[in-house]
Design a protein around this motif. Structure first.
Motif, PDB file in Angstrom:
ATOM      1  N   PHE A  87       0.835  -1.200   0.000  1.00 59.30           N
ATOM      2  CA  PHE A  87       0.000   0.000   0.000  1.00 59.30           C
ATOM      3  C   PHE A  87       0.871   1.252   0.000  1.00 59.30           C
ATOM      4  O   PHE A  87       1.995   1.254   0.523  1.00 59.30           O
ATOM      5  CB  PHE A  87      -0.907   0.012   1.230  1.00 59.30           C
ATOM      6  CG  PHE A  87      -1.987  -1.030   1.198  1.00 59.30           C
ATOM      7  CD1 PHE A  87      -3.182  -0.796   0.541  1.00 59.30           C
ATOM      8  CD2 PHE A  87      -1.808  -2.264   1.808  1.00 59.30           C
ATOM      9  CE1 PHE A  87      -4.187  -1.749   0.497  1.00 59.30           C
ATOM     10  CE2 PHE A  87      -2.795  -3.234   1.776  1.00 59.30           C
ATOM     11  CZ  PHE A  87      -3.983  -2.975   1.122  1.00 59.30           C
ATOM     12  N   ILE A  88       0.338   2.316  -0.562  1.00 60.03           N
ATOM     13  CA  ILE A  88       1.003   3.615  -0.550  1.00 60.03           C
ATOM     14  C   ILE A  88       0.128   4.576   0.243  1.00 60.03           C
ATOM     15  O   ILE A  88      -1.061   4.720  -0.053  1.00 60.03           O
ATOM     16  CB  ILE A  88       1.220   4.150  -1.975  1.00 60.03           C
ATOM     17  CG1 ILE A  88       2.162   3.208  -2.739  1.00 60.03           C
ATOM     18  CG2 ILE A  88       1.792   5.568  -1.937  1.00 60.03           C
ATOM     19  CD1 ILE A  88       2.356   3.584  -4.195  1.00 60.03           C
ATOM     20  N   SER A  89       0.709   5.205   1.248  1.00 58.07           N
ATOM     21  CA  SER A  89       0.007   6.260   1.975  1.00 58.07           C
ATOM     22  C   SER A  89       0.450   7.590   1.373  1.00 58.07           C
ATOM     23  O   SER A  89       1.576   8.033   1.587  1.00 58.07           O
ATOM     24  CB  SER A  89       0.325   6.227   3.472  1.00 58.07           C
ATOM     25  OG  SER A  89      -0.319   7.315   4.116  1.00 58.07           O
ATOM     26  N   ALA A  90      -0.422   8.217   0.616  1.00 51.62           N
ATOM     27  CA  ALA A  90      -0.073   9.427  -0.123  1.00 51.62           C
ATOM     28  C   ALA A  90      -0.199  10.687   0.722  1.00 51.62           C
ATOM     29  O   ALA A  90      -0.039  11.805   0.203  1.00 51.62           O
ATOM     30  CB  ALA A  90      -0.937   9.545  -1.373  1.00 51.62           C
ATOM     31  N   HIS A  91      -0.469  10.527   2.017  1.00 52.45           N
ATOM     32  CA  HIS A  91      -0.581  11.675   2.929  1.00 52.45           C
ATOM     33  C   HIS A  91      -0.372  11.131   4.337  1.00 52.45           C
ATOM     34  O   HIS A  91      -1.223  10.398   4.855  1.00 52.45           O
ATOM     35  CB  HIS A  91      -1.961  12.317   2.785  1.00 52.45           C
ATOM     36  CG  HIS A  91      -2.207  13.514   3.651  1.00 52.45           C
ATOM     37  ND1 HIS A  91      -2.401  14.780   3.126  1.00 52.45           N
ATOM     38  CD2 HIS A  91      -2.306  13.662   5.001  1.00 52.45           C
ATOM     39  CE1 HIS A  91      -2.620  15.638   4.111  1.00 52.45           C
ATOM     40  NE2 HIS A  91      -2.568  14.977   5.268  1.00 52.45           N
ATOM     41  N   SER A  92       0.766  11.468   4.956  1.00 50.70           N
ATOM     42  CA  SER A  92       1.114  10.873   6.252  1.00 50.70           C
ATOM     43  C   SER A  92       1.902  11.866   7.096  1.00 50.70           C
ATOM     44  O   SER A  92       2.698  12.652   6.575  1.00 50.70           O
ATOM     45  CB  SER A  92       1.992   9.620   6.064  1.00 50.70           C
ATOM     46  OG  SER A  92       1.670   8.900   4.899  1.00 50.70           O
ATOM     47  N   HIS A  93       1.686  11.797   8.406  1.00 52.70           N
ATOM     48  CA  HIS A  93       2.493  12.532   9.393  1.00 52.70           C
ATOM     49  C   HIS A  93       3.044  11.468  10.344  1.00 52.70           C
ATOM     50  O   HIS A  93       2.486  11.204  11.409  1.00 52.70           O
ATOM     51  CB  HIS A  93       1.645  13.538  10.163  1.00 52.70           C
ATOM     52  CG  HIS A  93       0.971  14.573   9.312  1.00 52.70           C
ATOM     53  ND1 HIS A  93       1.428  15.877   9.225  1.00 52.70           N
ATOM     54  CD2 HIS A  93      -0.117  14.506   8.504  1.00 52.70           C
ATOM     55  CE1 HIS A  93       0.637  16.567   8.412  1.00 52.70           C
ATOM     56  NE2 HIS A  93      -0.310  15.747   7.968  1.00 52.70           N
ATOM     57  N   ILE A  94       4.140  10.870   9.970  1.00 48.89           N
ATOM     58  CA  ILE A  94       4.565   9.631  10.611  1.00 48.89           C
ATOM     59  C   ILE A  94       5.099   9.853  12.027  1.00 48.89           C
ATOM     60  O   ILE A  94       5.068   8.941  12.855  1.00 48.89           O
ATOM     61  CB  ILE A  94       5.594   8.911   9.718  1.00 48.89           C
ATOM     62  CG1 ILE A  94       4.951   8.579   8.359  1.00 48.89           C
ATOM     63  CG2 ILE A  94       6.096   7.633  10.361  1.00 48.89           C
ATOM     64  CD1 ILE A  94       5.885   7.937   7.359  1.00 48.89           C
ATOM     65  N   PHE A  95       5.533  11.065  12.343  1.00 53.77           N
ATOM     66  CA  PHE A  95       6.088  11.330  13.676  1.00 53.77           C
ATOM     67  C   PHE A  95       5.048  11.236  14.776  1.00 53.77           C
ATOM     68  O   PHE A  95       5.379  11.271  15.966  1.00 53.77           O
ATOM     69  CB  PHE A  95       6.750  12.715  13.707  1.00 53.77           C
ATOM     70  CG  PHE A  95       5.768  13.869  13.679  1.00 53.77           C
ATOM     71  CD1 PHE A  95       5.290  14.422  14.852  1.00 53.77           C
ATOM     72  CD2 PHE A  95       5.318  14.394  12.476  1.00 53.77           C
ATOM     73  CE1 PHE A  95       4.384  15.478  14.839  1.00 53.77           C
ATOM     74  CE2 PHE A  95       4.421  15.451  12.437  1.00 53.77           C
ATOM     75  CZ  PHE A  95       3.949  15.988  13.630  1.00 53.77           C
ATOM     76  N   THR A  96       3.766  11.106  14.434  1.00 57.21           N
ATOM     77  CA  THR A  96       2.692  11.118  15.431  1.00 57.21           C
ATOM     78  C   THR A  96       2.393   9.741  16.016  1.00 57.21           C
ATOM     79  O   THR A  96       1.359   9.546  16.644  1.00 57.21           O
ATOM     80  CB  THR A  96       1.395  11.677  14.819  1.00 57.21           C
ATOM     81  OG1 THR A  96       0.936  10.779  13.795  1.00 57.21           O
ATOM     82  CG2 THR A  96       1.609  13.045  14.210  1.00 57.21           C
ATOM     83  N   SER A  97       3.291   8.793  15.838  1.00 56.97           N
ATOM     84  CA  SER A  97       3.006   7.407  16.215  1.00 56.97           C
ATOM     85  C   SER A  97       2.733   7.233  17.706  1.00 56.97           C
ATOM     86  O   SER A  97       2.091   6.262  18.108  1.00 56.97           O
ATOM     87  CB  SER A  97       4.170   6.505  15.800  1.00 56.97           C
ATOM     88  OG  SER A  97       3.816   5.152  15.839  1.00 56.97           O
ATOM     89  N   GLY A  98       3.186   8.158  18.532  1.00 60.22           N
ATOM     90  CA  GLY A  98       2.954   8.047  19.972  1.00 60.22           C
ATOM     91  C   GLY A  98       1.761   8.839  20.470  1.00 60.22           C
ATOM     92  O   GLY A  98       1.605   9.032  21.682  1.00 60.22           O
ATOM     93  N   LEU A 132      10.831   6.794  13.613  1.00 59.69           N
ATOM     94  CA  LEU A 132      11.229   5.413  13.334  1.00 59.69           C
ATOM     95  C   LEU A 132      10.114   4.447  13.729  1.00 59.69           C
ATOM     96  O   LEU A 132       9.770   3.530  12.978  1.00 59.69           O
ATOM     97  CB  LEU A 132      12.520   5.059  14.069  1.00 59.69           C
ATOM     98  CG  LEU A 132      13.041   3.634  13.827  1.00 59.69           C
ATOM     99  CD1 LEU A 132      13.372   3.421  12.357  1.00 59.69           C
ATOM    100  CD2 LEU A 132      14.259   3.340  14.702  1.00 59.69           C
ATOM    101  N   HIS A 133       9.535   4.660  14.899  1.00 61.97           N
ATOM    102  CA  HIS A 133       8.431   3.799  15.337  1.00 61.97           C
ATOM    103  C   HIS A 133       7.266   3.880  14.353  1.00 61.97           C
ATOM    104  O   HIS A 133       6.671   2.861  13.984  1.00 61.97           O
ATOM    105  CB  HIS A 133       7.980   4.224  16.737  1.00 61.97           C
ATOM    106  CG  HIS A 133       6.947   3.321  17.337  1.00 61.97           C
ATOM    107  ND1 HIS A 133       5.599   3.450  17.069  1.00 61.97           N
ATOM    108  CD2 HIS A 133       7.050   2.267  18.190  1.00 61.97           C
ATOM    109  CE1 HIS A 133       4.920   2.520  17.728  1.00 61.97           C
ATOM    110  NE2 HIS A 133       5.767   1.787  18.418  1.00 61.97           N
ATOM    111  N   GLY A 134       6.943   5.085  13.904  1.00 59.17           N
ATOM    112  CA  GLY A 134       5.842   5.254  12.965  1.00 59.17           C
ATOM    113  C   GLY A 134       6.103   4.593  11.628  1.00 59.17           C
ATOM    114  O   GLY A 134       5.207   3.983  11.035  1.00 59.17           O
ATOM    115  N   CYS A 135       7.330   4.688  11.138  1.00 58.54           N
ATOM    116  CA  CYS A 135       7.677   4.041   9.866  1.00 58.54           C
ATOM    117  C   CYS A 135       7.572   2.523   9.977  1.00 58.54           C
ATOM    118  O   CYS A 135       7.035   1.857   9.074  1.00 58.54           O
ATOM    119  CB  CYS A 135       9.094   4.431   9.451  1.00 58.54           C
ATOM    120  SG  CYS A 135       9.285   6.124   8.869  1.00 58.54           S
ATOM    121  N   LEU A 136       8.089   1.970  11.068  1.00 58.99           N
ATOM    122  CA  LEU A 136       8.016   0.519  11.253  1.00 58.99           C
ATOM    123  C   LEU A 136       6.569   0.064  11.422  1.00 58.99           C
ATOM    124  O   LEU A 136       6.197  -1.035  10.988  1.00 58.99           O
ATOM    125  CB  LEU A 136       8.864   0.090  12.445  1.00 58.99           C
ATOM    126  CG  LEU A 136      10.376   0.349  12.300  1.00 58.99           C
ATOM    127  CD1 LEU A 136      11.119  -0.106  13.550  1.00 58.99           C
ATOM    128  CD2 LEU A 136      10.939  -0.331  11.062  1.00 58.99           C
TER     129      LEU A 136
END
Length: 483
Positions: A87-98, A132-136
């Motif tokens: 899948f491709i997420s075409a809109h993401s703010h990955i730093f918000t994983s916590g 990193l947590h959000g990407c994983l």
């Protein structure tokens, strides 16, 4: 010279390529040492070519010609499971994983204000581990490529009532760079979005800072993981028309696109709509310009955006969670707009689940239009794979399973747990399967997650860092967690 043996061969798979004009089939796929697809087809893979020998004696030639060399690479037997593009997420703010579960009853402006307060307590190392947590997390859920809005170096909070942004602080250059580092270290393919921080003084400094960030991505992210850079469109949060002109200047200077958060919420709607003119008069509307969300345009705005070649990126789960509304995807599709799909924040989708995202998207469109055929499973799956790649301008590399593209794919087993007989492959995949059926995730033909567990060497430490650092950042800002 015989063709080289594949590094990976997938057999006994129901392959959903998502290539236009191609349907699913039972068959095989091969991947080369460079992580790209070298072949695929129905049935059994062809026998590997026999190596030529120059010293065969006469009489041995026939025997040699009938001998097939055994494959030297890995063989993955899918046992009848679905093999589909990541899948491709075409809109993401990955730093918000916590930040999952934050402000569970707020609409956009209240939610983002609390988020801004929290992140003001985070430093360079914190944002690295958050990202990193959000990407994983993305990878473990079958997302192999993402457009990622990095968190800005400007620490501030927007007030919709005054249409002004209060600035608290300016972070170091390393704060942004560490987010790029984390994405690189995760192995996720990323298109990096950078905000043009017009609050820098003098104004020219904003362009220098932006150029430095673009250069950092280009110099530090391996080519195979770097899907490019983009302007983080922020006119929705700006108080001056100059912000739109500045973003266009950055687009032109670097030859890149722009994804603007725009018309996401029904709050302060007239104020938001006025800013469409800012982008239009600045010359932003063009191929490569994307409206993130685009839930509340009027008819004229939608038609102008489509006729200019601009696209949009849809976040169905996020729009529902924040009470933002339902984007009229059917209208945009009929207007010919490129449409991508994103998971948005982990803090406003809570589970970065592309299967859930597809279902929420399909079901809300069907409910709004009172037509169960208005958005079909294959159409929805295309939007979250090849359609997103097209909207982002990276469909030459990712988005479908085709020879020459990166071998980014998921193995989804409809028999574990059992979802019953398959009446329609696309419907079974998009309606009945989910994270519970996701067995393996591959990026570039390399296994990166199995049964929801990351194989990344720092996955465990990323989780520990996230918990400790979120608590510490919350404490610095006076916020508290349940545990």
């Amino acid at each position: 010279m015989p063709a080289p043996s594949p590094a990976l061969t997938i057999v006994n798979a129901v392959i959903i390529t998502m290539a236009d004009g191609a349907e699913w089939f039972r068959g095989w796929m091969t991947v080369g040492d460079d992580g790209r697809i070298t072949g695929l087809g129905a049935g059994e893979p062809p026998e590997p070519p026999q190596a030529e020998t120059s010293d065969a004696v006469e009489g041995d030639t026939a025997a040699a010609a009938g001998t097939s060399a055994a494959p030297t690479g890995e063989v993955l037997d899918a046992n009848g499971a679905f093999v589909a593009p990541g899948f491709i997420s075409a809109h993401s703010h990955i730093f918000t994983s916590g930040m999952r579960g934050m402000t569970p009853g707020d609409n956009l402006y209240g939610w983002v204000g609390e988020q801004s307060t929290f992140i003001s307590g985070a430093g360079e190392d914190d944002i690295y581990w958050f990202t990193l947590h959000g990407c994983l997390d993305f990878i473990g859920n079958g997302i192999t490529s993402a457009y990622n809005f990095t968190d800005s170096r400007i620490v501030g909070r927007y007030d919709a009532a005054t249409d002004r942004r209060e600035i608290f602080d300016v972070r170091s250059e390393r704060y942004l760079q560490r987010q790029v580092d984390a994405a690189r270290h995760s192995g996720l393919r990323v298109l990096t979005s950078i905000r043009l921080d017009s609050e820098f003084q003098p104004p020219e400094q904003a362009f220098e800072v932006f150029a430095d960030a673009v250069a950092y991505v280009e110099q530090n992210v391996p080519t195979e993981l770097n899907l490019g850079t983009s302007v983080f469109g922020a006119v929705q949060w700006s108080e001056s028309e100059q912000a739109a002109r500045d973003e266009v200047r950055a687009m032109d200077a670097h030859g890149i696109g722009n994804q603007a958060h725009f018309l996401e919420t029904s709050e302060a709607l007239d104020q938001q709509r006025e800013k469409f003119r800012w982008y239009e008069e600045a010359g932003a509307l063009r191929d490569g310009f994307l409206f993130g969300h685009f839930v509340h345009p009027d008819t004229s705005m939608a038609e102008k955006a489509a006729s200019s070649g601009s696209g949009m990126v849809w976040q169905p789960t996020s729009n529902g969670r924040l009470g933002s509304g339902v984007a009229d995807i059917v209208r945009y599709r009929d207007l010919g707009m490129p449409i991508g799909v994103g998971l948005d924040d982990q803090s406003c989708t809570d589970i970065s689940d592309p299967f859930q995202n597809m279902r929420i998207g399909m079901y809300t469109q069907r409910a709004v239009h009172q037509n169960a055929s208005v958005l079909m499973p294959r159409d929805m799956l295309r939007m979250h794979t090849l359609g997103s790649a097209e909207a982002l301008g990276v469909a030459d590399r990712v988005g479908s399973l085709e020879v020459g593209k990166f071998a980014d794919f998921v193995v989804v087993n409809p028999s574990s747990p059992d979802t019953g007989p398959v009446w329609d492959v696309y419907a079974s995949y998009a309606f009945a399967c989910g994270l519970r059926n996701l067995e393996k995730v591959y990026i570039g033909g390399v296994l990166v997650s199995q049964n929801g567990v990351s194989v990344h060497p720092h996955a465990t430490s990323a989780s520990a860092h996230l918990h400790d650092r979120v608590r510490a950042a919350a404490a610095r800002t006076g916020l508290s967690l349940a545990w």
